[in-house]
Every structure is written in C-alpha cells, then in structure tokens.
Design a protein around this motif. Structure first.
Motif, PDB file in Angstrom:
ATOM      1  N   ARG A  37       0.793  -1.274  -0.141  1.00  0.00           N
ATOM      2  CA  ARG A  37       0.029  -0.148   0.005  1.00  0.00           C
ATOM      3  C   ARG A  37       0.800   1.263   0.050  1.00  0.00           C
ATOM      4  NH1 ARG A  37      -5.290   0.512   1.471  1.00  0.00           N
ATOM      5  NH2 ARG A  37      -5.436  -1.520   2.346  1.00  0.00           N
ATOM      6  N   ALA A  38       1.861   1.382   0.877  1.00  0.00           N
ATOM      7  CA  ALA A  38       2.893   2.295   0.953  1.00  0.00           C
ATOM      8  C   ALA A  38       3.552   2.551  -0.416  1.00  0.00           C
ATOM      9  CB  ALA A  38       3.735   2.370   1.912  1.00  0.00           C
ATOM     10  N   LEU A 136       9.061   2.196   5.604  1.00  0.00           N
ATOM     11  CA  LEU A 136       9.163   2.180   6.855  1.00  0.00           C
ATOM     12  C   LEU A 136       8.199   2.858   7.672  1.00  0.00           C
ATOM     13  CD1 LEU A 136      13.027   2.517   7.051  1.00  0.00           C
ATOM     14  CD2 LEU A 136      11.790   0.305   7.573  1.00  0.00           C
ATOM     15  N   LEU A 137       7.985   4.054   7.279  1.00  0.00           N
ATOM     16  CA  LEU A 137       6.900   4.701   8.248  1.00  0.00           C
ATOM     17  C   LEU A 137       5.526   4.485   7.949  1.00  0.00           C
ATOM     18  CD1 LEU A 137       5.978   7.361   9.668  1.00  0.00           C
ATOM     19  CD2 LEU A 137       5.888   8.477   7.611  1.00  0.00           C
ATOM     20  N   ARG A 142       7.358   2.713  11.372  1.00  0.00           N
ATOM     21  CA  ARG A 142       8.697   3.203  12.221  1.00  0.00           C
ATOM     22  C   ARG A 142       8.791   4.619  12.117  1.00  0.00           C
ATOM     23  NH1 ARG A 142      12.297  -1.293  12.843  1.00  0.00           N
ATOM     24  NH2 ARG A 142      10.794  -3.130  12.353  1.00  0.00           N
ATOM     25  N   PRO A 143       9.404   5.607  13.208  1.00  0.00           N
ATOM     26  CA  PRO A 143       9.449   6.902  13.369  1.00  0.00           C
ATOM     27  C   PRO A 143      10.428   7.385  12.380  1.00  0.00           C
ATOM     28  CG  PRO A 143      10.465   5.983  15.215  1.00  0.00           C
ATOM     29  CD  PRO A 143      10.063   4.583  14.257  1.00  0.00           C
ATOM     30  N   VAL A 144      10.348   7.347  11.137  1.00  0.00           N
ATOM     31  CA  VAL A 144      11.225   7.915  10.287  1.00  0.00           C
ATOM     32  C   VAL A 144      10.301   8.987   9.221  1.00  0.00           C
ATOM     33  CG1 VAL A 144      12.625   5.769  10.125  1.00  0.00           C
ATOM     34  CG2 VAL A 144      10.728   6.073   8.274  1.00  0.00           C
ATOM     35  N   TYR A 145      11.104   9.767   8.550  1.00  0.00           N
ATOM     36  CA  TYR A 145      10.603  10.690   7.790  1.00  0.00           C
ATOM     37  C   TYR A 145      10.764  10.384   6.291  1.00  0.00           C
ATOM     38  CZ  TYR A 145       8.293  14.842   6.020  1.00  0.00           C
ATOM     39  OH  TYR A 145       7.184  15.733   5.093  1.00  0.00           O
TER      40      TYR A 145
END
Length: 226
Positions: A37-38, A136-137, A142-145
């Motif tokens: 999906r991402a 990842l987000l 996961r807390p990444v941008y």
C-alpha cells in the motif's frame, strides 16, 4: 537560519487547522500488504491506492510468494482492474520487494532494527532512500520521515534546513520534530505534501494563502533550493 523547534507547535497547529484528519494508517494490514500500500501510494494517484490494493488481493497477488513469482503483465492487469495504470517495467521494484520479504520472512519485519531494514531496502534496485523511508513509516510504523522534494523545498524556503544538507541531514531535522512518533510524522508528511502541491510549488511559491506564511523569514522565502 530561523529557529524551528520553538515555533514547531504553532506550525503543527496551523497545518492541522488547514488539513484536519491526516495521518491515519490501516492497522488491519499485515506487514506485506501495508508495504505494498505504501509503495503504491508513491507510484499512482493516492486516491486509487485502496482499490489497487484490493485488486491485487482479489487476484491472489497480495502474498509475497505470489507477487514475487507473478509475470509483470499479470500485476499490471490486476492493478488496471483496480483503476491504476502502471507500466510493466515500473512494477519490477514491487516484485523485488515481494521477493525480499519472501526470503527474509514477513514475521521477522516487526522486530528488525529500523536501520537494518533501511539498508536492506535501499540495496534493492529501484528503491531509493525516500521510498525506503516511506515503506518504513507507512508500511512498518517506524518513526522515520520520507523526505521528498516538496518537504525539502518548503523547509529550505523557510530557512529551516541548510541548502547544503544531504538526505540524512535533512531527514534528521524532520524526525527531531516528532521524535519516536510515527503518527505525528505521518501527519507532517501528508500536510507538507499538500502544502507543496497547493502553495509551495517548484516554479513559484504562492505564499499569500499558505498556512505556513506566518513562519517565513523576514524578507520572504529563501530562493536557490531548486
């Protein structure tokens, strides 16, 4: 460079007022489906992502082994039935992702270190740093941008990142704003995506109605980032 951290709570409120309700993520998807999906969200019209994912599910392709072994034309046809048009060559990175997860084991993903996953994703042909961080987000919470050109442009024009900053240096600026908070980073990511599309365009900054106008440096937006 204008200080960002002290005014960030005001920036967040301004973005939330302009774009309410952003940042939701489906918790019903298993890791592979969430990653697919991402990935699709970055490749097609975001509004077509949900039906495209459902089309893959209906075609029996929303499993790592099935998607990894599928002919590209089969994947293209399944996506087309969901309203998404994509070239056979463009689905190759998606199939590589499926093969990577098949070989790694989907059940290993939730506990794997973020840095290790990022390195493995970027090593796949066709997956750049921004796409890896989006997976990842949005896929693995996961807390990444996932830094993109729009986010970079907005922050550079406000003087919040140095024009010489590389990807990792610039990404750190964003991640510092919402430390260890995937939901906060998703809201920021989507809000800046909309600011870039509606106001902070590459050719010209339309600052008059932008929610971030009050935070511009004295003298207006900084040029030279493109």
């Amino acid at each position: 460079m204008p200080s960002l951290d002290p005014v960030y709570p005001e920036i967040r409120r301004a973005l939330e007022a302009q774009f309410p309700g952003l940042g939701s993520r489906s918790d019903e998807d298993p890791p592979f489906a969430a990653i697919v999906r991402a990935w699709l969200h970055r490749q097609i019209d975001p509004g077509k992502t949900a039906p495209a994912v459902q089309a893959l599910r209906d075609a029996g392709l929303l499993e790592p082994a099935a998607l990894a072994g599928a002919d590209p034309s089969e994947v293209v046809e399944a996506l087309r039935s969901g309203g998404a048009t994509i070239a056979p060559k463009a689905v190759q990175p998606l199939r590589k992702l499926a093969r990577w997860i098949q070989e790694r084991g989907e059940d290993t993903l939730p506990e794997a270190p973020t840095a290790a996953l990022r390195d493995e994703l970027v090593a796949l042909n066709g997956i750049g740093p921004g796409t890896a961080d989006a997976l990842l987000l949005w896929g693995l919470d996961r807390p990444v941008y996932p830094l993109d050109r729009g986010s970079y442009r907005i922050f550079a024009r406000h003087g919040w990142i140095d024009l010489s900053a590389d990807y990792d240096e610039a990404r750190d600026v964003f991640e510092r704003l919402e430390p260890d908070d995937p939901d906060g980073l998703r809201r920021l990511n989507l809000a800046l995506e909309k600011v870039a599309a509606q106001f902070c365009k590459a050719a010209r900054a339309k600052c008059e109605r932008c929610p971030l106008r009050p935070f511009l440096p004295e003298g207006g937006p900084i040029s030279g980032e493109e």
